[in-house]
Structure formats: C-alpha cells, structure tokens
Design an enzyme around this catalytic site. Structure first.
Site, PDB file in Angstrom:
ATOM      1  N   LYS A  90       0.833  -1.213   0.000  1.00  0.00           N
ATOM      2  CA  LYS A  90       0.000   0.000   0.000  1.00  0.00           C
ATOM      3  C   LYS A  90       0.862   1.256   0.000  1.00  0.00           C
ATOM      4  O   LYS A  90       0.561   2.236  -0.673  1.00  0.00           O
ATOM      5  CB  LYS A  90      -0.900   0.029   1.246  1.00  0.00           C
ATOM      6  CG  LYS A  90      -2.087  -0.893   1.166  1.00  0.00           C
ATOM      7  CD  LYS A  90      -2.973  -0.646   2.385  1.00  0.00           C
ATOM      8  CE  LYS A  90      -4.172  -1.544   2.410  1.00  0.00           C
ATOM      9  NZ  LYS A  90      -4.917  -1.444   3.674  1.00  0.00           N
ATOM     10  N   THR A  91       1.932   1.226   0.785  1.00  0.00           N
ATOM     11  CA  THR A  91       2.797   2.417   0.866  1.00  0.00           C
ATOM     12  C   THR A  91       3.406   2.725  -0.492  1.00  0.00           C
ATOM     13  O   THR A  91       3.394   3.870  -0.946  1.00  0.00           O
ATOM     14  CB  THR A  91       3.899   2.202   1.931  1.00  0.00           C
ATOM     15  OG1 THR A  91       3.259   2.060   3.193  1.00  0.00           O
ATOM     16  CG2 THR A  91       4.872   3.367   1.975  1.00  0.00           C
ATOM     17  N   TYR A 144       7.781  -5.791  -1.383  1.00  0.00           N
ATOM     18  CA  TYR A 144       8.672  -4.652  -1.634  1.00  0.00           C
ATOM     19  C   TYR A 144       8.983  -4.556  -3.126  1.00  0.00           C
ATOM     20  O   TYR A 144       8.768  -3.505  -3.750  1.00  0.00           O
ATOM     21  CB  TYR A 144       9.948  -4.845  -0.833  1.00  0.00           C
ATOM     22  CG  TYR A 144      10.943  -3.701  -0.929  1.00  0.00           C
ATOM     23  CD1 TYR A 144      10.666  -2.467  -0.348  1.00  0.00           C
ATOM     24  CD2 TYR A 144      12.160  -3.865  -1.587  1.00  0.00           C
ATOM     25  CE1 TYR A 144      11.593  -1.423  -0.426  1.00  0.00           C
ATOM     26  CE2 TYR A 144      13.079  -2.824  -1.659  1.00  0.00           C
ATOM     27  CZ  TYR A 144      12.792  -1.609  -1.083  1.00  0.00           C
ATOM     28  OH  TYR A 144      13.702  -0.582  -1.159  1.00  0.00           O
ATOM     29  N   ARG A 185      20.067  -4.972   8.205  1.00  0.00           N
ATOM     30  CA  ARG A 185      20.857  -4.895   6.975  1.00  0.00           C
ATOM     31  C   ARG A 185      22.309  -5.219   7.278  1.00  0.00           C
ATOM     32  O   ARG A 185      22.794  -5.064   8.397  1.00  0.00           O
ATOM     33  CB  ARG A 185      20.703  -3.529   6.316  1.00  0.00           C
ATOM     34  CG  ARG A 185      19.394  -3.478   5.549  1.00  0.00           C
ATOM     35  CD  ARG A 185      19.292  -2.287   4.655  1.00  0.00           C
ATOM     36  NE  ARG A 185      18.659  -1.186   5.325  1.00  0.00           N
ATOM     37  CZ  ARG A 185      18.260  -0.068   4.707  1.00  0.00           C
ATOM     38  NH1 ARG A 185      18.443   0.057   3.417  1.00  0.00           N
ATOM     39  NH2 ARG A 185      17.693   0.892   5.388  1.00  0.00           N
TER      40      ARG A 185
HETATM   41  P1  NAD Z   1      14.142   4.111   5.871  1.00  0.00           P
HETATM   42  O1  NAD Z   1      13.278   2.987   6.317  1.00  0.00           O
HETATM   43  O2  NAD Z   1      15.191   4.622   6.782  1.00  0.00           O
HETATM   44  O3  NAD Z   1      13.267   5.347   5.402  1.00  0.00           O
HETATM   45  C1  NAD Z   1      11.940   5.235   4.945  1.00  0.00           C
HETATM   46  C2  NAD Z   1      11.125   6.332   5.576  1.00  0.00           C
HETATM   47  O4  NAD Z   1       9.774   6.243   5.089  1.00  0.00           O
HETATM   48  C3  NAD Z   1      11.052   6.218   7.097  1.00  0.00           C
HETATM   49  O5  NAD Z   1      11.293   7.467   7.693  1.00  0.00           O
HETATM   50  C4  NAD Z   1       9.627   5.738   7.354  1.00  0.00           C
HETATM   51  O6  NAD Z   1       9.129   6.119   8.616  1.00  0.00           O
HETATM   52  C5  NAD Z   1       8.892   6.379   6.197  1.00  0.00           C
HETATM   53  N1  NAD Z   1       7.642   5.701   5.857  1.00  0.00           N
HETATM   54  C6  NAD Z   1       7.450   4.355   5.694  1.00  0.00           C
HETATM   55  N2  NAD Z   1       6.172   4.118   5.384  1.00  0.00           N
HETATM   56  C7  NAD Z   1       5.546   5.334   5.340  1.00  0.00           C
HETATM   57  C8  NAD Z   1       4.219   5.737   5.087  1.00  0.00           C
HETATM   58  N3  NAD Z   1       3.249   4.842   4.802  1.00  0.00           N
HETATM   59  N4  NAD Z   1       3.930   7.065   5.134  1.00  0.00           N
HETATM   60  C9  NAD Z   1       4.891   7.976   5.424  1.00  0.00           C
HETATM   61  N5  NAD Z   1       6.171   7.646   5.698  1.00  0.00           N
HETATM   62  C10 NAD Z   1       6.486   6.332   5.645  1.00  0.00           C
HETATM   63  O7  NAD Z   1      14.792   3.620   4.486  1.00  0.00           O
HETATM   64  P2  NAD Z   1      15.898   4.317   3.583  1.00  0.00           P
HETATM   65  O8  NAD Z   1      17.022   3.373   3.513  1.00  0.00           O
HETATM   66  O9  NAD Z   1      16.121   5.711   3.988  1.00  0.00           O
HETATM   67  O10 NAD Z   1      15.157   4.295   2.169  1.00  0.00           O
HETATM   68  C11 NAD Z   1      14.539   5.444   1.615  1.00  0.00           C
HETATM   69  C12 NAD Z   1      13.973   5.093   0.241  1.00  0.00           C
HETATM   70  O11 NAD Z   1      15.025   4.656  -0.618  1.00  0.00           O
HETATM   71  C13 NAD Z   1      12.942   3.964   0.296  1.00  0.00           C
HETATM   72  O12 NAD Z   1      11.898   4.257  -0.610  1.00  0.00           O
HETATM   73  C14 NAD Z   1      13.725   2.766  -0.181  1.00  0.00           C
HETATM   74  O13 NAD Z   1      12.889   1.821  -0.813  1.00  0.00           O
HETATM   75  C15 NAD Z   1      14.704   3.389  -1.157  1.00  0.00           C
HETATM   76  N6  NAD Z   1      15.911   2.557  -1.280  1.00  0.00           N
HETATM   77  C16 NAD Z   1      16.838   2.514  -0.268  1.00  0.00           C
HETATM   78  C17 NAD Z   1      17.940   1.689  -0.402  1.00  0.00           C
HETATM   79  C18 NAD Z   1      19.003   1.588   0.668  1.00  0.00           C
HETATM   80  O14 NAD Z   1      19.953   0.821   0.499  1.00  0.00           O
HETATM   81  N7  NAD Z   1      18.918   2.348   1.732  1.00  0.00           N
HETATM   82  C19 NAD Z   1      18.096   0.906  -1.563  1.00  0.00           C
HETATM   83  C20 NAD Z   1      17.125   0.970  -2.543  1.00  0.00           C
HETATM   84  C21 NAD Z   1      16.041   1.808  -2.402  1.00  0.00           C
HETATM   85  N1  UDP Z   2      23.448 -10.587   5.305  1.00  0.00           N
HETATM   86  C1  UDP Z   2      24.315 -11.336   6.085  1.00  0.00           C
HETATM   87  N2  UDP Z   2      24.315 -11.142   7.429  1.00  0.00           N
HETATM   88  C2  UDP Z   2      23.527 -10.229   8.051  1.00  0.00           C
HETATM   89  C3  UDP Z   2      22.652  -9.453   7.245  1.00  0.00           C
HETATM   90  C4  UDP Z   2      22.630  -9.661   5.876  1.00  0.00           C
HETATM   91  O1  UDP Z   2      25.072 -12.173   5.575  1.00  0.00           O
HETATM   92  O2  UDP Z   2      23.600 -10.109   9.286  1.00  0.00           O
HETATM   93  C5  UDP Z   2      23.481 -10.783   3.851  1.00  0.00           C
HETATM   94  C6  UDP Z   2      22.107 -10.997   3.208  1.00  0.00           C
HETATM   95  O3  UDP Z   2      21.740 -12.349   3.250  1.00  0.00           O
HETATM   96  C7  UDP Z   2      22.354 -10.493   1.802  1.00  0.00           C
HETATM   97  C8  UDP Z   2      23.376  -9.360   1.983  1.00  0.00           C
HETATM   98  O4  UDP Z   2      23.978  -9.583   3.269  1.00  0.00           O
HETATM   99  O5  UDP Z   2      22.940 -11.501   1.023  1.00  0.00           O
HETATM  100  C9  UDP Z   2      22.770  -7.980   1.954  1.00  0.00           C
HETATM  101  O6  UDP Z   2      21.661  -7.948   2.831  1.00  0.00           O
HETATM  102  P1  UDP Z   2      20.843  -6.632   3.156  1.00  0.00           P
HETATM  103  O7  UDP Z   2      19.631  -7.036   3.935  1.00  0.00           O
HETATM  104  O8  UDP Z   2      21.737  -5.610   3.735  1.00  0.00           O
HETATM  105  O9  UDP Z   2      20.415  -6.053   1.728  1.00  0.00           O
HETATM  106  P2  UDP Z   2      19.673  -6.707   0.455  1.00  0.00           P
HETATM  107  O10 UDP Z   2      19.565  -8.186   0.620  1.00  0.00           O
HETATM  108  O11 UDP Z   2      18.368  -6.020   0.406  1.00  0.00           O
HETATM  109  O12 UDP Z   2      20.586  -6.346  -0.647  1.00  0.00           O
END
Ligand code: NAD
Ligand code: UDP
Length: 315
Positions: A90-91, A144, A185
């Site tokens: 939904k988000t 997701y 993560r």
């Molecule tokens: P995060 O979880 O720290 O930030 C997401 C923010 O969105 C949070 O502040 C959360 O409270 C808010 N949020 C969630 N659901 C909401 C809702 N229904 N209404 C209003 N606010 C809501 O994650 P992040 O790592 O900062 O990621 C930010 C964006 O970047 C996300 O869209 C994520 O999918 C995208 N992204 C991040 C990464 C990464 O490695 N960090 C990688 C790919 C994509």
């Molecule tokens: N992972 C791991 N140990 C941890 C957390 C994650 O080995 O404690 C591995 C996970 O299985 C994945 C990679 O690290 O292969 C990256 O995971 P993360 O959740 O950070 O990101 P994503 O899978 O979304 O790329």
C-alpha cells in the site's frame, strides 16, 4: 528558493537529503509516519525556520503547494518491509498514486526512489536499466519488489497520460550514519556485532555479492537527477559499481573496528539475490559524470563512528 517535499524524510536517506537541501537554501517539508524513521534523524534541523515536519501516512492523500517532491516513503530493509507486507505494498502503490496526484495538481516535478530490487535475483550482470528483472511475484520479498515495480509503472503512466514531470532512480545498497540500528541490513548488523565483539552473522556461504554506496554519493546523484534540465526521466541506476562478497565485507568491518568477533555462518534467507552490481554508464552519461566518490573503507569508518557513538548512548 524552492519548496521541496520529501516523503520518508525522517528515514536514513531522507534525513541526509533534507539536510543537504536545507544547506543549499531551500524550504524543505519532511513528511513521515515514523514507521522506520526517527525524529532523532532530523532533530538537528528543527531550529531552521525553513524546515517543516508533518506526521502523515502517504497511503492517505495530502494537499500542499510545492515545486519538487522526492518520494522516499517506504520501509527499505527486509525485516521492516516484511513486518506488514500488505502495508508495504500500500505504501509503495497508494503512496505513489497520492504523490503523483499531488504533483499533477500543483505541477511539481516528482522523483521516485525505486530500487535495485526491481531486478530481483538478476540473471544479467552487472544490471543495466534495460534489464526487466527476475522477480518472484509471490515470495517474501515480493511486497517490496513488486510494490516498487508497480510504483515505476504508475510514474511512467502518469507521465505519458497526464504529462506529469517525473524522474525515476533505482537505488542500490546504500549505507552510512543514521541507518536504523535494528533493520537487519548487512552493514549495520556487521558493524554493531563487531563493535560489541559478538559473532558476525554471515547468511549462506558469504560468497553472495553486493555493491555498497555511501549515502552522500546517493544524495548528490538524487539532486542531480531532480534538477536535470533535459528530457531524461530514467529509470537510472544509482549505486557504487565496486562489488564485494559478504565475506569480504565482514573481514573489512572486523579489521576497521579492531574487533575480536568471529565469523559464523547461518542459513541464507529465501530469495536472497546471489549477486548485485549496478551498471552506472547511463547515470554518468546523463548526469554530468556522476559517480560515487567515497570508497567503502572511508564510508565504513564514518558509519562505524556513528554506531560507536549510538552504542555509547545505549542505542
Ligand atoms: P528508511 O526505512 O530509513 O526510510 C523510509 C522512511 O519512510 C522512514 O522514515 C519511514 O518512517 C517512512 N515511511 C514508511 N512508510 C511510510 C508511510 N506509509 N507514510 C509515510 N512515511 C512512511 O529507508 P531508507 O534506507 O532511507 O530508504 C529510503 C527510500 O530509498 C525507500 O523508498 C527505499 O525503498 C529506497 N531505497 C533505499 C535503499 C538503501 O539501500 N537504503 C536501496 C534501494 C532503495
Ligand atoms: N546478510 C548477512 N548477514 C547479516 C545481514 C545480511 O550475511 O547479518 C546478507 C544478506 O543475506 C544479503 C546481503 O547480506 O545476502 C545484503 O543484505 P541486506 O539485507 O543488507 O540487503 P539486500 O539483501 O536487500 O541487498
């Protein structure tokens, strides 16, 4: 001075973006429901008169006048997005519809924070934007992955049908200060485990790869994409093309923290992608030679300092 809305602005990436855009002299409105975000991430910005914070859920419409919208609201770590998968869909989907509707009405430019997860467990390596992906539609990551894929569809359709001014970026694994300490993560897990001399939990054999981008490099790319004056709408990959195995990451974190932790191997999560590395040629070509500048070791040192401080304050 532009008026800029950042949904998900209290999260990890969003808080860095709020800070940078305020420093550049913009008015910034942070909209967040604090599901994974935290006021601590933005409290240092609160005494800036050009910063406003709204507690709101993007699955409900919101009306305000802005010039630009960065749509980041969505939990990003597997633990958080799998906690309530229906809400995650939904988000992404209703959030996109509501923010695209807002952009359409006020004629704002809107940027979608999409993800490398749209490629799923990729059969093409490194991943280019023309690759359609290899995604399980009914697995634990689907809420997701498919939510973000549908959001991209909505962005393109609002652009074609309603002429909304859109930009789409696909973000690859990003790390840095203000990552959620309990989001599971790999970077945050390994650093916290190493700082506490606890076992470092490698899922699977540790030979799966990821490419880690420091948050400042991402923020620079996001702003370049948003302000790009050409007709380029993306999607465009944003990530660091230097690829590491999870085992190599664990070793590096142990070295940089001087930790006594040992590496332990646990079972791999379902649908865990085996390799991931962005092809960033398109970003370089279209965004004035954008490329990540901060090497992994340098970014890890800053992130370790952040978590060290957090641990000293009792997290
Ligand atoms: P995060 O979880 O720290 O930030 C997401 C923010 O969105 C949070 O502040 C959360 O409270 C808010 N949020 C969630 N659901 C909401 C809702 N229904 N209404 C209003 N606010 C809501 O994650 P992040 O790592 O900062 O990621 C930010 C964006 O970047 C996300 O869209 C994520 O999918 C995208 N992204 C991040 C990464 C990464 O490695 N960090 C990688 C790919 C994509
Ligand atoms: N992972 C791991 N140990 C941890 C957390 C994650 O080995 O404690 C591995 C996970 O299985 C994945 C990679 O690290 O292969 C990256 O995971 P993360 O959740 O950070 O990101 P994503 O899978 O979304 O790329």
């Amino acid at each position: 001075m532009k008026r800029i809305l950042i949904t998900g602005g209290a999260g990890f990436v969003g808080s860095h973006l709020c800070e940078r855009l305020l420093n550049e002299g913009n008015q910034v409105i942070c909209l967040d429901n604090y599901f994974t975000g935290d006021k601590h991430n933005i409290v240092h910005l609160m005494n800036n008169h050009f910063f406003e914070v709204i507690r709101h859920d993007v699955t409900m419409p919101y009306y305000l006048e802005v010039d630009q919208i960065y749509n980041l609201a969505c939990p990003a770590s597997p633990i958080h997005y799998q906690f309530n998968p229906i809400k995650t869909v939904k988000t992404s989907v209703m959030g996109a519809i509501n923010m695209l509707g807002l952009a359409k009405r006020v004629k704002a430019r809107i940027l979608q924070a999409s993800t490398s997860e749209v490629y799923g467990d990729p059969e093409v390596h490194p991943q280019t934007e023309s690759y359609w992906g290899h995604v399980n539609p009914i697995g634990v990551r689907s809420c997701y992955d498919e939510g973000k894929r549908c959001a991209e569809t909505l962005f393109m359709d609002y652009h074609w049908q309603n002429k909304v001014d859109i930009k789409i970026i696909r973000i690859f694994n990003t790390y840095g200060p203000r990552m959620h300490p309990n989001d599971g993560r790999v970077v945050s897990n390994f650093i916290i485990q190493a700082l506490q001399n606890k076992d470092i939990t490698i899922y699977g054999d540790g030979q799966q790869t990821r490419s880690f981008q420091y948050v400042d490099d991402l923020v620079e790319g996001m702003i370049r994409m948003m302000n790009d004056s050409g007709s380029f709408i993306g999607p465009v990959n944003m990530g660091n093309p230097n690829e590491f195995t999870i085992f190599e990451l664990a070793q590096l974190v142990v070295k940089l923290t001087n930790s006594k932790s040992k590496l332990v191997y646990l079972s791999a999560p379902q649908d865990d992608p085996t390799q991931r590395k962005p092809d960033i040629s398109l970003a370089k070509e279209k965004l004035n030679n954008w490329e990540p500048k901060i090497p992994l070791e340098q970014g890890l040192v800053k992130t370790i300092a952040y978590f060290d401080n957090l641990l000293k304050q009792g997290l």
